[in-house]
Design a protein around this motif. Structure first.
Motif, PDB file in Angstrom:
ATOM      1  N   LEU A 110      -9.562 -21.681  17.234  1.00  0.00           N
ATOM      2  CA  LEU A 110     -10.633 -21.623  16.240  1.00  0.00           C
ATOM      3  C   LEU A 110     -11.295 -20.243  16.160  1.00  0.00           C
ATOM      4  N   HIS A 111     -10.868 -19.316  17.009  1.00  0.00           N
ATOM      5  CA  HIS A 111     -11.387 -17.954  17.051  1.00  0.00           C
ATOM      6  C   HIS A 111     -12.903 -17.921  17.303  1.00  0.00           C
ATOM      7  N   TYR A 112     -13.368 -18.801  18.165  1.00  0.00           N
ATOM      8  CA  TYR A 112     -14.780 -18.812  18.541  1.00  0.00           C
ATOM      9  C   TYR A 112     -15.035 -17.675  19.524  1.00  0.00           C
ATOM     10  N   VAL A 113     -16.296 -17.195  19.500  1.00  0.00           N
ATOM     11  CA  VAL A 113     -16.744 -16.205  20.485  1.00  0.00           C
ATOM     12  C   VAL A 113     -18.016 -16.724  21.133  1.00  0.00           C
ATOM     13  N   MET A 114     -18.254 -16.299  22.333  1.00  0.00           N
ATOM     14  CA  MET A 114     -19.453 -16.729  23.045  1.00  0.00           C
ATOM     15  C   MET A 114     -20.644 -15.905  22.546  1.00  0.00           C
ATOM     16  N   PRO A 115     -21.856 -16.440  22.690  1.00  0.00           N
ATOM     17  CA  PRO A 115     -23.036 -15.669  22.265  1.00  0.00           C
ATOM     18  C   PRO A 115     -23.097 -14.339  23.019  1.00  0.00           C
ATOM     19  N   GLY A 116     -23.329 -13.294  22.265  1.00  0.00           N
ATOM     20  CA  GLY A 116     -23.399 -11.962  22.863  1.00  0.00           C
ATOM     21  C   GLY A 116     -22.066 -11.232  22.785  1.00  0.00           C
ATOM     22  N   GLU A 117     -20.977 -11.908  22.482  1.00  0.00           N
ATOM     23  CA  GLU A 117     -19.684 -11.247  22.355  1.00  0.00           C
ATOM     24  C   GLU A 117     -19.467 -10.855  20.895  1.00  0.00           C
ATOM     25  N   THR A 118     -18.623  -9.894  20.677  1.00  0.00           N
ATOM     26  CA  THR A 118     -18.304  -9.449  19.326  1.00  0.00           C
ATOM     27  C   THR A 118     -16.850  -9.803  19.045  1.00  0.00           C
ATOM     28  N   GLY A 119     -16.620 -10.467  17.932  1.00  0.00           N
ATOM     29  CA  GLY A 119     -15.262 -10.834  17.559  1.00  0.00           C
ATOM     30  C   GLY A 119     -14.620  -9.737  16.732  1.00  0.00           C
ATOM     31  N   PHE A 120     -13.371  -9.465  16.980  1.00  0.00           N
ATOM     32  CA  PHE A 120     -12.640  -8.429  16.252  1.00  0.00           C
ATOM     33  C   PHE A 120     -11.417  -9.047  15.594  1.00  0.00           C
ATOM     34  N   THR A 121     -11.110  -8.494  14.421  1.00  0.00           N
ATOM     35  CA  THR A 121      -9.862  -8.839  13.750  1.00  0.00           C
ATOM     36  C   THR A 121      -9.022  -7.580  13.722  1.00  0.00           C
ATOM     37  N   VAL A 122      -7.860  -7.650  14.293  1.00  0.00           N
ATOM     38  CA  VAL A 122      -7.001  -6.472  14.401  1.00  0.00           C
ATOM     39  C   VAL A 122      -5.969  -6.529  13.290  1.00  0.00           C
ATOM     40  N   ASN A 123      -5.924  -5.457  12.524  1.00  0.00           N
ATOM     41  CA  ASN A 123      -4.919  -5.347  11.476  1.00  0.00           C
ATOM     42  C   ASN A 123      -3.660  -4.733  12.062  1.00  0.00           C
ATOM     43  N   ASP A 124      -2.549  -5.190  11.580  1.00  0.00           N
ATOM     44  CA  ASP A 124      -1.263  -4.684  12.053  1.00  0.00           C
ATOM     45  C   ASP A 124      -0.865  -3.496  11.197  1.00  0.00           C
ATOM     46  N   PRO A 125      -0.751  -2.290  11.778  1.00  0.00           N
ATOM     47  CA  PRO A 125      -0.372  -1.130  10.968  1.00  0.00           C
ATOM     48  C   PRO A 125       1.065  -1.210  10.453  1.00  0.00           C
ATOM     49  N   GLU A 126       1.894  -1.992  11.056  1.00  0.00           N
ATOM     50  CA  GLU A 126       3.283  -2.151  10.628  1.00  0.00           C
ATOM     51  C   GLU A 126       3.404  -3.115   9.459  1.00  0.00           C
ATOM     52  N   ALA A 127       2.350  -3.837   9.139  1.00  0.00           N
ATOM     53  CA  ALA A 127       2.422  -4.888   8.125  1.00  0.00           C
ATOM     54  C   ALA A 127       2.731  -4.337   6.744  1.00  0.00           C
ATOM     55  N   GLU A 128       2.285  -3.118   6.416  1.00  0.00           N
ATOM     56  CA  GLU A 128       2.527  -2.585   5.076  1.00  0.00           C
ATOM     57  C   GLU A 128       3.988  -2.195   4.868  1.00  0.00           C
ATOM     58  N   HIS A 129       4.723  -2.030   5.946  1.00  0.00           N
ATOM     59  CA  HIS A 129       6.137  -1.662   5.834  1.00  0.00           C
ATOM     60  C   HIS A 129       7.059  -2.884   5.777  1.00  0.00           C
ATOM     61  N   ARG A 130       6.552  -4.024   6.154  1.00  0.00           N
ATOM     62  CA  ARG A 130       7.366  -5.243   6.134  1.00  0.00           C
ATOM     63  C   ARG A 130       7.244  -5.909   4.773  1.00  0.00           C
ATOM     64  N   PRO A 131       8.329  -6.519   4.282  1.00  0.00           N
ATOM     65  CA  PRO A 131       8.235  -7.229   2.990  1.00  0.00           C
ATOM     66  C   PRO A 131       7.408  -8.492   3.132  1.00  0.00           C
ATOM     67  N   ARG A 132       6.726  -8.844   2.082  1.00  0.00           N
ATOM     68  CA  ARG A 132       5.886 -10.051   2.114  1.00  0.00           C
ATOM     69  C   ARG A 132       6.755 -11.279   1.975  1.00  0.00           C
ATOM     70  N   THR A 133       6.381 -12.307   2.683  1.00  0.00           N
ATOM     71  CA  THR A 133       7.149 -13.555   2.640  1.00  0.00           C
ATOM     72  C   THR A 133       6.500 -14.603   1.759  1.00  0.00           C
ATOM     73  N   ASP A 134       5.295 -14.364   1.291  1.00  0.00           N
ATOM     74  CA  ASP A 134       4.592 -15.372   0.488  1.00  0.00           C
ATOM     75  C   ASP A 134       4.673 -15.100  -1.006  1.00  0.00           C
ATOM     76  N   GLN A 135       5.637 -14.308  -1.444  1.00  0.00           N
ATOM     77  CA  GLN A 135       5.757 -13.995  -2.871  1.00  0.00           C
ATOM     78  C   GLN A 135       6.164 -15.223  -3.680  1.00  0.00           C
ATOM     79  N   GLY A 136       6.875 -16.154  -3.083  1.00  0.00           N
ATOM     80  CA  GLY A 136       7.308 -17.350  -3.799  1.00  0.00           C
ATOM     81  C   GLY A 136       6.168 -18.281  -4.144  1.00  0.00           C
ATOM     82  N   ALA A 137       4.984 -18.052  -3.610  1.00  0.00           N
ATOM     83  CA  ALA A 137       3.852 -18.935  -3.842  1.00  0.00           C
ATOM     84  C   ALA A 137       3.335 -18.831  -5.271  1.00  0.00           C
ATOM     85  N   THR A 138       3.598 -17.735  -5.941  1.00  0.00           N
ATOM     86  CA  THR A 138       3.103 -17.583  -7.310  1.00  0.00           C
ATOM     87  C   THR A 138       3.887 -18.443  -8.291  1.00  0.00           C
ATOM     88  N   ASP A 139       5.071 -18.891  -7.931  1.00  0.00           N
ATOM     89  CA  ASP A 139       5.876 -19.724  -8.817  1.00  0.00           C
ATOM     90  C   ASP A 139       5.464 -21.192  -8.773  1.00  0.00           C
TER      91      ASP A 139
END
Length: 156
Positions: A110-139
């Motif tokens: 659930l990505h919960y954090v304890m009080p006083g902690e800071t939650g981070f979301t890490v972006n993958d720098p390699e993600a822009e070079h990989r082809p997207r797999t959810d393109q079929g969702a628009t159909d």
């Protein structure tokens, strides 16, 4: 002697001799057939009838017995699988009684954090070079995409 030799080689004598030999063969074959027929007595026929009746009478119960033995083995296998599943669920129930385990599950799933902690979301720098797999969702219609999102939400 000449009369005897003449009679011996005459056609009538030969035919008579062949007839007698043929009659003897026919008589012998008839007696053999009668001997074979006489082997099958009334008792033997009755015994054969009783044996055939027993085979027919026992065929259905034996088939049922074998079928039920297979069903019993199948049910015993299912019972063993259910007992194994019950044991796994008891172990899971015992783990869920531990607050540290519940906290770890909440953080992971659930990505919960304890009080006083800071939650981070890490972006993958390699993600822009990989082809997207959810393109079929628009159909597809929007509600299919929504349900897929709901189904996949608890997997991540």
């Amino acid at each position: 002697m000449a009369v005897k030799d003449r009679d011996r080689f005459s056609t009538a004598t030969r035919i008579k001799l062949l007839g007698e030999q043929t009659a003897a063969r026919v008589y012998r074959s008839q007696t053999r057939r009668q001997a074979r027929r006489s082997r099958l007595t009334g008792r033997a026929a009755f015994l054969a009838l009783v044996v055939c009746s027993l085979v027919v009478a026992l065929a259905y119960p034996m088939r049922q017995y074998v079928s039920q033995q297979g069903e019993i083995a199948d049910q015993e296998r299912k019972a063993a699988e259910a007992a194994q599943r019950v044991e796994e669920l008891r172990d899971e129930k015992a783990r869920l009684q531990d607050p540290a385990y519940v906290r770890r599950l909440a953080r992971e799933h659930l990505h919960y954090v304890m009080p006083g902690e800071t939650g981070f979301t890490v972006n993958d720098p390699e993600a822009e070079h990989r082809p997207r797999t959810d393109q079929g969702a628009t159909d597809r219609p929007w509600y299919d995409n929504l349900w897929d999102g709901v189904d996949n939400a608890d997997r991540h």
